[in-house]
Design an enzyme around this catalytic site. Structure first.
Site, mmCIF file in Angstrom:
data_model
loop_
_atom_site.group_PDB
_atom_site.id
_atom_site.type_symbol
_atom_site.label_atom_id
_atom_site.label_comp_id
_atom_site.label_asym_id
_atom_site.label_seq_id
_atom_site.Cartn_x
_atom_site.Cartn_y
_atom_site.Cartn_z
ATOM 1 N N ASP A 261 -37.961 -27.773 -6.231
ATOM 2 C CA ASP A 261 -37.138 -27.606 -7.413
ATOM 3 C C ASP A 261 -37.907 -26.730 -8.412
ATOM 4 O O ASP A 261 -39.090 -26.432 -8.212
ATOM 5 C CB ASP A 261 -36.781 -28.985 -8.006
HETATM 6 C C1 GLC Z 1 -32.823 -27.457 -11.818
HETATM 7 C C2 GLC Z 1 -32.244 -28.586 -11.001
HETATM 8 C C3 GLC Z 1 -31.829 -28.180 -9.624
HETATM 9 C C4 GLC Z 1 -31.366 -26.745 -9.630
HETATM 10 C C5 GLC Z 1 -32.574 -25.884 -9.932
HETATM 11 C C6 GLC Z 1 -32.214 -24.400 -9.979
HETATM 12 O O1 GLC Z 1 -33.868 -27.909 -12.622
HETATM 13 O O2 GLC Z 1 -33.003 -29.791 -10.894
HETATM 14 O O3 GLC Z 1 -30.788 -29.090 -9.226
HETATM 15 O O4 GLC Z 1 -30.813 -26.406 -8.375
HETATM 16 O O5 GLC Z 1 -33.207 -26.262 -11.145
HETATM 17 O O6 GLC Z 1 -31.371 -24.138 -11.056
#
Ligand code: GLC
Length: 730
Positions: free
Chosen positions: A258
């Site tokens: 993430d």
């Molecule tokens: C965010 C979220 C994740 C998302 C990623 C990219 O913090 O936790 O679900 O896909 O970043 O935007």
């Protein structure tokens, strides 16, 4: 993608790559913006970027791919975006989509979203989110499919199928990414990013199965959660990432961290330096790093020191290349021109899925559907009656508010010149505490035959990092509703929100209540279809609605405890206002309940009314026992005894009465949506096998245990006549 063998093409490409180029493939970079900065062009051209996120301008996206093809080995880029519930055309939030209990419709919406996003250069989405969510305080419950493992699994597989289509290399397909593995929905206190302290048996029986089902269905990638799961953030949790995901499940798809999650291992306090963070994540086979650069900065040094072997880097890089291969990128997948405007078919689909997501919670005096022939005027009141942005909900980076049709617009369109529409928003936003707009709203109400109040949450109160400790209506909305009710006119309340709300007081001030979630672009026409009786509500709750936030967590598939309120310890439940002065210590019963809220929620999982009345006969078991290699069929007759055509969602629940672990009081194991004309009856049948009764047992093996099971075929998780069957040894 289970146990995918290495292809010759991947092996050849790997053999041509320098270590730096291999590490380059592991980096995902934020490419958002209305141009391509020099640093990004240089990084892509030199092979130090494997994927980009957040660039959805078709021309800039194509330009980035051209630059990548100019690099020494010409490996194209993964191009990711959070396509969570639509792209420019927005469908209901996933929690609302779950309320349709219609996986096929969810699949169609994902397919349409994929085609729209792919036309903007996107080939990868970070969706579906499969976090079982039992806490409405958590802002991201909006992105989930609710509290149930089975329903989440069904919806997750449908979304994966929709995004990925029959061929991932098809120019309208995008790779799915199941997230957040695992247990993010158990964030302590419903506070986003907080620790998820989940006992191992609960993790394996509640939170993991949706991921396993989606992986079996072919999900191309997976994202570990930010969560600290029992002391180990998922990004570096070897039990989750190696023992279960790569070992037991043999997942060989791409794992992407993430955002900044690898670097944040230093913030969690699991790693002291970014180098240690890179080591921990690499050893847990997190293939690609999103945004932070621990791999880019430290992997080469870790290989030089021998802490990480080049073969281990090859395995990470292969996962990235294999996904590009599946997407057809290595074969020059054609990109599609962006659609200049929404396909009417997409908008029609958005209206259908929004309509089917809406749950009728109350309909006192059958005030709904509104009788147009008897109506001369409607007061349309509230901050969400004409809120094109907010009705789309959270995670709508690309949502085009210009495509939204609001409830006010839809009522104006539907109300021919025989019905006057008197509109007053009364509040600037859902958080507005001022009463200055009330008088205009009351004027509208007094001039009308019926009041329709559109209340709830702005979209910003929902989603990531937007948890709420108080889940009642924000601002002065309840005060407004009380003032409207005091006019004596019939009050229909329509709630647009991203989470279950505590609605006790709203019910008391309303005749009818429709819960419409954040319904997306076509929320307006969908709501009006139901208000005017073009269709009957068919939505069913994918989460329990608590009486108050103090009951949270409260969910249907809970454990019985040794003192349930409906067991041998049950007694007449005496609530706080009925306790006699001086009541002796044990006089109130010794069972699991709240003195001030009792033991039941406001509405149970699976609940939803229609405009008709449906009678359920007791289930009929076609045989009294199930054997390990056999099946058992259970049927029930359902009858529409009202005067509206409806779609009824018939639900199958079981309870494993005795197990090597305590088992939930009920578990959803099937559902079927059944159309019933007035007076019509149908027999709905479900077939169970031993697989449906299997769980992660005390010895961690997966399987069923002989013994007796209770079975219900019911309209929700709190209703239905029970019957029983035995699972025999052989
Ligand atoms: C965010 C979220 C994740 C998302 C990623 C990219 O913090 O936790 O679900 O896909 O970043 O935007």
């Amino acid at each position: 993608m289970i146990n995918e063998p290495e292809t010759h093409e991947i092996k050849t490409l790997l053999s041509q790559m320098s270590l730096e180029e291999k590490i380059g493939q592991l980096q995902m970079v934020d490419a958002s913006g209305d141009s391509i900065p020099d640093w990004l062009e240089e990084a892509v051209r030199s092979g130090r970027v494997g994927g980009v996120i957040n660039q959805v301008d078709p021309a800039l996206s194509a330009r980035l791919q051209d630059i990548a093809r100019d690099s020494r080995l010409g490996v194209p880029l993964l191009s990711a975006r959070d396509v969570i519930h639509g792209f420019k055309t927005v469908y209901p939030i996933p929690l609302g989509q779950a309320a349709t209990w219609n996986p096929d419709l969810v699949k169609q919406a994902a397919r349409a979203s994929a085609a729209e996003a792919a036309a903007h250069g996107v080939n990868w989405t970070f969706s579906p989110m499969l976090d079982v969510s039992r806490d409405p305080r958590w802002g991201r419950i909006a992105e989930s499919f609710g509290e149930d493992t089975y329903l989440t699994s069904q919806m997750g597989v449908a979304m994966v199928d929709g995004y990925q289509g029959d061929d991932l290399a098809d120019p309208t397909s995008i790779a799915a990414c199941v997230k957040h593995f695992a247990g993010y929905g158990a964030a302590e206190g419903g506070r986003d990013y907080s620790a998820a302290n989940i006992p191992d048996n609960e993790l394996r029986n509640v939170y993991l199965p949706p991921f396993w089902n989606a992986i079996k269905a072919g999900a191309a990638s997976l994202m570990p959660s930010f969560s600290d799961v029992d002391g180990l953030p998922a990004t570096a949790n070897d039990t989750l990432m190696l023992e279960i995901l790569r070992g037991y499940w043999e997942f060989e798809g791409l794992v992407v961290s993430d955002w900044d999650a690898i670097a944040e291992l230093t913030v969690h306090g699991l790693a002291g330096t970014y180098q240690e963070a890179a080591l921990l994540a690499a050893k847990c086979r997190v293939d690609m790093e999103m945004s932070s650069t621990a791999y880019a900065d430290h992997l080469q040094g870790l290989v030089s020191s021998g802490a990480v072997s080049e073969a281990e880097v090859d395995r990470l890089t292969s996962a990235v290349l294999r996904m590009k291969q599946r997407l057809g990128l290595l074969d020059g997948r054609a990109s599609r021109p962006a659609k200049p405007d929404p396909l009417q078919a997409d908008l029609d689909l958005a209206q259908t899925i929004a309509r089917e997501s809406i749950v009728l919670l109350q309909n006192t005096g059958n005030v709904l559907p509104l009788q147009r022939s008897a109506l001369r005027s409607i007061a349309v009141v509230g901050p969400l009656a004409d809120a094109p942005h907010d009705q789309m909900g959270t995670w709508v980076f690309d949502g085009d508010a210009a495509r939204s049709k609001t409830p006010l617009a839809a009522l104006n369109e539907a109300g021919d010149d025989t019905v006057d529409i008197h509109f007053a928003s009364a509040l600037e936003t859902s958080r507005d505490r001022s009463h200055t707009g009330f008088s205009a709203a009351l004027d509208a109400a007094n001039a009308s035959d019926v009041i329709v109040a559109f209340l709830g949450e702005e979209s910003i109160l929902s989603g990531e990092a937007h948890s709420r400790a108080d889940i009642t209506l924000p601002g002065a909305q309840l005060a407004l509703l009380k003032a409207l009710k005091a006019t004596g006119k019939p009050v229909v309340t329509v709630i647009l929100a991203g989470r279950p709300l505590a609605l006790k007081d709203v019910l008391a001030e309303s005749d009818a209540v429709l819960f419409a979630w954040h319904g997306g672009s076509m929320a307006g026409p969908a709501i009006v279809d139901l208000l005017l009786g073009a269709a009957s509500p068919s939505g069913r709750l994918p989460t329990t609605f608590p009486r108050s936030v103090g009951q949270v967590p409260i969910y249907y598939n809970h454990k019985r405890s040794g003192r349930p309120t409906d067991g041998e310890h049950a007694g007449e439940m005496v609530l706080i206002d009925d306790i006699d002065p001086g009541a002796p210590q044990t006089s109130l019963g010794m069972t699991a309940f709240y003195l001030d809220e009792g033991d039941k929620p406001l509405f149970p999982f699976g609940y939803g009314l229609t405009y008709s009345q449906i009678h359920y006969d007791a289930p009929d078991l076609h045989q009294a026992a199930l054997t390990p290699d056999g099946t058992l069929t259970a049927s029930a007759r359902v009858r529409n005894v009202g005067d509206h055509a409806v779609t009824e969602t018939v639900q199958l629940y079981i309870c494993d009465q005795v197990g090597s672990l305590t088992r939930p009081v009920r578990e959803l194991k099937g559902f079927e949506r059944v159309a019933l004309a007035p007076g019509e009856e149908k027999t709905v049948s479900f077939t169970l096998s031993i697989a449906d009764l299997s769980f992660s047992r005390r010895d961690k093996s997966w399987g069923a245990e002989p013994g007796w099971f209770t079975l219900w075929i019911a309209p929700d998780a709190q209703s239905g006549a029970p019957t029983a069957f035995e699972l025999r040894e052989g």
